[in-house]
Design a protein around this motif. Structure first.
Motif, PDB file in Angstrom:
ATOM      1  N   LEU A   9       1.036  -1.168  -0.068  1.00  0.00           N
ATOM      2  CA  LEU A   9      -0.065  -0.036   0.093  1.00  0.00           C
ATOM      3  C   LEU A   9       0.881   1.122   0.018  1.00  0.00           C
ATOM      4  O   LEU A   9       0.713   2.243  -0.583  1.00  0.00           O
ATOM      5  N   LEU A  10       2.020   1.164   0.689  1.00  0.00           N
ATOM      6  CA  LEU A  10       2.646   2.692   0.941  1.00  0.00           C
ATOM      7  C   LEU A  10       3.500   2.741  -0.284  1.00  0.00           C
ATOM      8  O   LEU A  10       3.643   3.850  -0.929  1.00  0.00           O
ATOM      9  N   ILE A  11       4.128   1.677  -0.873  1.00  0.00           N
ATOM     10  CA  ILE A  11       4.807   1.606  -2.343  1.00  0.00           C
ATOM     11  C   ILE A  11       3.772   1.861  -3.485  1.00  0.00           C
ATOM     12  O   ILE A  11       4.274   3.164  -3.976  1.00  0.00           O
ATOM     13  N   ALA A  12       2.609   1.843  -3.409  1.00  0.00           N
ATOM     14  CA  ALA A  12       1.610   2.227  -4.634  1.00  0.00           C
ATOM     15  C   ALA A  12       1.341   3.576  -4.290  1.00  0.00           C
ATOM     16  O   ALA A  12       1.206   4.289  -5.248  1.00  0.00           O
ATOM     17  N   PHE A  13       1.195   3.920  -2.919  1.00  0.00           N
ATOM     18  CA  PHE A  13       0.508   5.381  -2.923  1.00  0.00           C
ATOM     19  C   PHE A  13       1.821   6.458  -3.188  1.00  0.00           C
ATOM     20  O   PHE A  13       1.321   7.479  -3.690  1.00  0.00           O
ATOM     21  N   THR A  14       3.109   5.986  -2.967  1.00  0.00           N
ATOM     22  CA  THR A  14       3.911   6.657  -3.051  1.00  0.00           C
ATOM     23  C   THR A  14       4.395   7.021  -4.529  1.00  0.00           C
ATOM     24  O   THR A  14       4.516   8.269  -5.119  1.00  0.00           O
ATOM     25  N   VAL A  15       3.960   5.925  -5.469  1.00  0.00           N
ATOM     26  CA  VAL A  15       4.134   5.955  -6.818  1.00  0.00           C
ATOM     27  C   VAL A  15       3.281   7.011  -7.422  1.00  0.00           C
ATOM     28  O   VAL A  15       3.456   7.929  -8.254  1.00  0.00           O
ATOM     29  N   MET A  16       1.859   6.867  -6.770  1.00  0.00           N
ATOM     30  CA  MET A  16       0.782   7.872  -7.107  1.00  0.00           C
ATOM     31  C   MET A  16       0.905   9.435  -6.926  1.00  0.00           C
ATOM     32  O   MET A  16       0.569  10.120  -7.522  1.00  0.00           O
ATOM     33  N   GLN A  17       1.897   9.611  -5.839  1.00  0.00           N
ATOM     34  CA  GLN A  17       2.213  10.852  -5.369  1.00  0.00           C
ATOM     35  C   GLN A  17       3.001  11.623  -6.376  1.00  0.00           C
ATOM     36  O   GLN A  17       3.043  12.956  -6.322  1.00  0.00           O
ATOM     37  N   ASN A  32     -10.614  24.631  -2.700  1.00  0.00           N
ATOM     38  CA  ASN A  32     -11.238  23.267  -2.138  1.00  0.00           C
ATOM     39  C   ASN A  32     -11.695  22.303  -3.437  1.00  0.00           C
ATOM     40  O   ASN A  32     -12.868  21.821  -3.328  1.00  0.00           O
ATOM     41  N   ARG A  33     -10.865  22.034  -4.277  1.00  0.00           N
ATOM     42  CA  ARG A  33     -11.029  21.281  -5.424  1.00  0.00           C
ATOM     43  C   ARG A  33     -10.019  20.078  -5.386  1.00  0.00           C
ATOM     44  O   ARG A  33      -9.034  20.042  -5.137  1.00  0.00           O
ATOM     45  N   PHE A  34     -10.705  18.833  -4.917  1.00  0.00           N
ATOM     46  CA  PHE A  34     -10.229  17.720  -4.714  1.00  0.00           C
ATOM     47  C   PHE A  34     -10.817  16.434  -5.460  1.00  0.00           C
ATOM     48  O   PHE A  34     -12.091  16.710  -5.685  1.00  0.00           O
ATOM     49  N   LEU A  35     -10.143  15.380  -5.880  1.00  0.00           N
ATOM     50  CA  LEU A  35     -10.797  14.465  -6.350  1.00  0.00           C
ATOM     51  C   LEU A  35     -10.083  13.303  -5.284  1.00  0.00           C
ATOM     52  O   LEU A  35      -9.001  12.980  -5.208  1.00  0.00           O
ATOM     53  N   ARG A  36     -11.310  12.560  -4.406  1.00  0.00           N
ATOM     54  CA  ARG A  36     -10.591  11.706  -3.423  1.00  0.00           C
ATOM     55  C   ARG A  36     -11.026  10.392  -4.175  1.00  0.00           C
ATOM     56  O   ARG A  36     -11.860  10.089  -4.933  1.00  0.00           O
ATOM     57  N   VAL A  37     -10.348   9.263  -3.340  1.00  0.00           N
ATOM     58  CA  VAL A  37     -10.796   7.918  -3.633  1.00  0.00           C
ATOM     59  C   VAL A  37     -11.350   7.238  -2.221  1.00  0.00           C
ATOM     60  O   VAL A  37     -10.793   7.757  -1.164  1.00  0.00           O
ATOM     61  N   VAL A 146      -6.414  10.844  -1.564  1.00  0.00           N
ATOM     62  CA  VAL A 146      -6.604  11.970  -2.431  1.00  0.00           C
ATOM     63  C   VAL A 146      -5.946  11.566  -3.922  1.00  0.00           C
ATOM     64  O   VAL A 146      -4.815  11.382  -3.981  1.00  0.00           O
ATOM     65  N   LEU A 147      -6.656  11.765  -4.936  1.00  0.00           N
ATOM     66  CA  LEU A 147      -6.169  11.575  -6.251  1.00  0.00           C
ATOM     67  C   LEU A 147      -5.572  12.696  -6.954  1.00  0.00           C
ATOM     68  O   LEU A 147      -4.685  12.672  -7.756  1.00  0.00           O
ATOM     69  N   TYR A 148      -6.271  13.813  -6.735  1.00  0.00           N
ATOM     70  CA  TYR A 148      -5.964  15.162  -7.233  1.00  0.00           C
ATOM     71  C   TYR A 148      -6.363  16.260  -5.898  1.00  0.00           C
ATOM     72  O   TYR A 148      -7.189  16.285  -5.459  1.00  0.00           O
ATOM     73  N   PRO A 149      -5.330  16.937  -5.698  1.00  0.00           N
ATOM     74  CA  PRO A 149      -4.052  17.062  -6.355  1.00  0.00           C
ATOM     75  C   PRO A 149      -3.048  16.188  -5.577  1.00  0.00           C
ATOM     76  O   PRO A 149      -3.589  15.628  -4.321  1.00  0.00           O
ATOM     77  N   GLN A 150      -2.129  15.655  -5.903  1.00  0.00           N
ATOM     78  CA  GLN A 150      -1.043  14.733  -5.452  1.00  0.00           C
ATOM     79  C   GLN A 150      -0.388  15.427  -4.252  1.00  0.00           C
ATOM     80  O   GLN A 150      -0.123  16.575  -4.588  1.00  0.00           O
ATOM     81  N   TYR A 151       0.196  14.701  -3.763  1.00  0.00           N
ATOM     82  CA  TYR A 151       1.273  15.170  -2.793  1.00  0.00           C
ATOM     83  C   TYR A 151       2.676  15.593  -3.527  1.00  0.00           C
ATOM     84  O   TYR A 151       2.976  14.998  -4.418  1.00  0.00           O
TER      85      TYR A 151
END
Length: 167
Positions: A9-17, A32-37, A146-151
């Motif tokens: 999970l941590l690796i996948a999330f880091t890649v998404m960042q 206040n514009r976000f796209l969350r999962v 959060v999918l958008y914006p990324q960290y």
């Protein structure tokens, strides 16, 4: 097993960042514009929660590949919409591989989220666009990100679920 799942999970999330920058993050937060999962488990049972973690890992791996080329919020939302059948299939495969017979539904919609700080960024409480993935009844504890914006690249992600499993 738990540590391996958490590490994935941590690796996948880091890649998404990696695929969005800091400036866009600041602008999106101000507006206040976000796209969350938002992934909701079938129930609060230990099995349903474990299935949820597997589905999250599978979906994050898939999305990190499929959304990496998106350059804007609009492009990301359009691509996520196109991918809804595939996202459903990825999550359903995780559910079935865990031996569960319930279905999966994925859609884009508005969801209400509490205020939260992830990776040093504060996301205000509110109703936001979300990629929602319901596993079975979708009445169990949930996971979100959060999918958008990324960290910013290199930000450490703290998962309450990961912390719970490591305790």
């Amino acid at each position: 097993m738990k540590r391996k799942t958490i590490a994935i999970l941590l690796i996948a999330f880091t890649v998404m960042q990696i695929f969005c920058g800091c400036g866009e993050h600041t602008k999106a937060v101000e507006e206040n514009r976000f796209l969350r999962v938002h992934v909701r488990a079938d129930s609060d049972s230990a099995q349903a929660q474990a299935v949820k973690i597997k589905a999250v890992a599978a979906v994050e791996r898939f999305l990190s590949r499929e959304l990496a080329s998106c350059k804007s919020e609009q492009e990301l939302k359009e691509r996520a919409t196109e991918l809804l059948p595939a996202i459903t299939s990825v999550a359903l495969s995780a559910v079935k591989s865990a031996g569960c017979g319930y279905g999966v539904r994925a859609y884009l919609g508005k969801e209400t989220f509490p205020a939260c700080t992830l990776g040093g960024k504060t996301y205000p409480k509110g109703a936001y666009d979300a990629l929602v993935i319901l596993l079975g009844t979708g009445r169990g504890d949930n996971w979100w990100s959060v999918l958008y914006p990324q960290y910013d690249s290199g930000t450490e992600y703290r998962s309450l679920i990961a912390e719970w499993f490591s305790a």
